[in-house]
Design an enzyme around this catalytic site. Structure first.
Site: not given
Ligand code: FAD
Length: 509
Positions: A14, A40, A51, A79, A337, A348, A350
């Site tokens: 999450g 968790s 960003a 931005k 990730l 980059t 997100i």
């Protein structure tokens, strides 16, 4: 279930990845799927990632998110690009903007006309290109506003993205997803059950024994990659030889006195430091290579480089740059990730989360028989990772810096052939050899190549079609147009105050 049809989706994790996945799937496939997200609190999230790049606007549009409400609740700012300081050489500075510089004329990209205009000068200064950048002028004056076009010309207006507070972003998306029927389960995954014949994952078991069954699983467990890497054993390609940074220290500091509409990335002796302006605080971090600097010295560098007072102690994060060899195996796709990591130099990650989710939704299988969809998904995700990798390496490799062992390594390292080709082509002719589906547009490659110090030897001969006097007049007009357009914009602070001021109570948090 049981007939091979995919009805129950389980998202494990999450963080930003898990909640973007939950939000997007509930919005676009919520009628077909039952969605459960397991996370968790004991493990927590990585808690950085503040960003973004303009593609996030598309995600917000798909989700039907109101921009101003979103920025209010995440204490966000606008931005226009990233300022790179000390990268090509000590003392250098350029803005990689989200927009075009100047405008295309007669099918010839603007930078060729500009290159022609400086031909014959003793030492042409690449900085001159940014005189024609709306984004640069707006950034210099800390201005921001909605602008689709410059005057009544064909020159495009301000393209933008956001900075926001990462923890508030996850909460915002959680509210969104739960309101659309996603169930959240708190618990630590302890084991995974697989079908003895197909090898597909059938359930995860949480501490305490509760079992969560599903037909399809999205692994958003962060660097742990519990399902794809751990359970399914998909290997990781390590790219540290090209992108040697492997650690970061992150620390918040007080709000900047003036909220500038851009991220700053300052090169340091063994890495670089980010500065992200938010309404209530500033996000900072030092990304560095542990082979070239100690953790203590890296922390000293970070703290010495802050523009405002630190609000805590630096928090360490370790990573290995690279990606999984495949992103979807069996009935499990890894997003975020857990699928790979490219350091945040061009913000980059997100975007990768969002593009993987939208690709997965486009290819989402009705049944567990999805070999063709899986192959297509893996091919496109791998290409996207590889292209971004080359763009990042460019920043490190094309440098005149030789003041530290780290920079000497970066300057002399062997780089992928795909990047060598682009460097040679640009240096010779100013042309950009990007792939058609590359995330970064020609304008991005041009700005970073010039900003890092490559002055092309030549320009597109089609630019010679314009008479010299006409070219001079055209350039002068453009400069005037850009200056006027920016003068008409509000300041970034005023725009935020008027449309999306963060709630004062949350500003203190
Ligand atoms: C130093 C740094 C700077 C960054 N800056 C940027 C940036 O500026 N822009 C950008 O776009 N991206 C940035 N990123 C990337 C960005 O932070 C991540 O892409 C984003 O936060 C997504 O993380 P995630 O959700 O994949 O993982 P995480 O945030 O780590 O979430 C993992 C989730 O999995 C859960 N979990 C793990 N194991 C278990 C288990 N056994 N049982 C149950 N749950 C479990 C955790 O509880 C958590 O909810 C940065 C990353 C780093 C490291």
């Amino acid at each position: 279930m049981g007939d091979g049809s995919v009805r129950k989706l389980v998202i494990v994790g999450g963080g930003t990845a898990g909640w973007i996945a939950a939000a997007a799937f509930s919005r676009l496939l919520g009628q077909r799927l039952t969605i459960e997200l397991v996370e968790s609190e004991t493990i927590g999230t990585v808690g950085v990632g503040e960003a973004t790049i303009p593609q996030i606007i598309r995600l917000n549009t798909i989700l039907g998110i109101d921009e101003h409400d979103f920025l209010r609740r995440t204490s966000g700012t606008f931005k226009l690009g990233i300022e790179f300081v000390d990268w090509g050489s000590l003392g250098s500075r350029y803005l990689h903007t989200f927009g075009d510089t100047g405008m295309t004329i007669g099918n010839v990209a603007f930078h060729h006309h500009w290159r022609r205009s400086v031909t014959g000068q003793n030492a042409p200064d690449a900085k001159g290109l940014w005189d024609y950048s709306l984004h640069q002028h707006a950034a210099d004056q800390a201005r921001f506003g909605k602008l689709d076009r410059v005057g009544n010309t064909a020159m495009t207006g301000l393209a933008y993205a956001y900075h926001f507070d990462a923890s508030r972003y996850a909460l915002y998306l959680r509210d969104y997803a739960e309101a659309r029927g996603v169930t959240r389960t708190e618990g630590m995954v302890e084991s995974v059950t697989r079908d003895g014949t197909s090898g597909d994952i059938t359930a995860i078991t949480l501490a305490g024994g509760r079992e969560v069954a599903g037909d399809f699983f999205i692994d958003c467990t962060g660097f742990r990659s519990l399902l794809l890497g751990g359970e399914l054993g998909v290997q990781y390609d390590d790219w540290s030889r090209w992108l040697p940074c492997d650690r970061a220290l992150a620390v918040p500091s007080e709000r900047l006195p003036t909220l500038v509409p851009y991220t700053r990335a300052t090169a340091k002796a063994a890495g670089w430091q980010w500065r992200i302006p938010l309404q209530h605080r500033t996000g900072n971090g030092h990304v560095y290579s542990s082979g070239f600097i100690s953790d203590d010295a890296a922390a000293d560098t970070l703290l010495a480089g802050l523009d405002t007072k630190a609000l805590g102690d630096p928090r360490p994060i370790r990573f290995t740059t690279g990606r999984r060899q495949t992103f979807w195996a069996q009935n499990c796709a890894a997003i975020g990730l857990s699928s790979g990591f490219l350091e945040p130099l061009e913000s980059t990650s997100i975007h990768l989360i969002q593009s993987h989710i939208s690709r997965l939704i486009q290819l989402f299988p009705r049944s567990s028989h999805a070999d063709a969809e899986r192959a297509e998904y893996n091919r496109r995700c791998a290409d996207e990772f590889d292209q971004i990798r080359d763009f990042l390496i460019l920043h490190y490799h094309r440098t005149d810096r030789d003041d530290s062992e780290f920079w000497r390594y970066c300057k002399h390292m062997a780089v992928p052939d795909s990047l060598t080709h682009k460097l040679e082509l640009f240096a010779a002719s100013g042309r950009v050899g990007r792939d058609a589906d590359d995330l970064f547009r020609d304008a991005s490659w041009v700005q970073v190549m010039l900003g890092q110090g490559i002055m092309p030897a030549d320009y597109d001969p089609m630019a010679d079609q314009m008479a010299p006097a006409q070219l001079a007049e055209f350039l002068a007009n453009l400069r005037t147009l850009v200056t006027r357009a920016v003068a008409g914009l509000p300041t970034h602070e005023d725009y935020l105050r008027q449309h999306c001021a963060a709630d004062p109570a949350s500003m203190a948090a």
